[in-house]
Design a protein around this motif. Structure first.
Motif: not given
Length: 113
Positions: A54-55, A61-62, A50, A23-26, A29, A57-58
């Motif tokens: 998006t940040l 999820e994390l 980011a 995922g984008t940026w995970k 991060i 959301r990521q």
């Protein structure tokens, strides 16, 4: 458990890792959170490309996947910290290896011009 992770459990451990960390940026991060807890806006400054949505959301999820813990200090103005869980800290060797590989790869590319 998020549905993508549940489906990945039926395939193989590599797919589980990709489902959690893809995922984008995970991974970026996780890399930054190895240094300790960060507030949301501090993470935004570390990841200037980011978007806020998006940040958010990521990070959610994390958090849902047990990699990141979110602490809401319930203050005004709001203060929320993000930090790695024990599972998140277990990713340190993986992130370090990927960081090293990425740097080596970038160094091997022909000069951009």
């Amino acid at each position: 458990m998020r549905a993508p992770v549940e489906r990945a459990l039926e395939v193989c451990p590599v797919e589980v890792a990709v489902s959690v960390l893809g995922g984008t940026w995970k991974l970026t991060i996780v890399k930054h959170l190895q240094d300790g807890p960060w507030r949301f806006n501090e993470l935004r400054r570390l990841l200037p490309l980011a978007g806020r949505k998006t940040l958010t959301r990521q990070l959610r999820e994390l958090e849902e996947d047990g990699v990141v813990a979110r602490t809401d200090h319930e203050t005004v103005p709001p203060r929320v910290d993000y930090e790695l869980t024990a599972l998140g800290h277990d990713l340190a060797p993986v992130v370090e290896a990927m960081n090293r590989w990425g740097a080596d790869y970038a160094a091997a590319l022909p000069p951009r011009g």
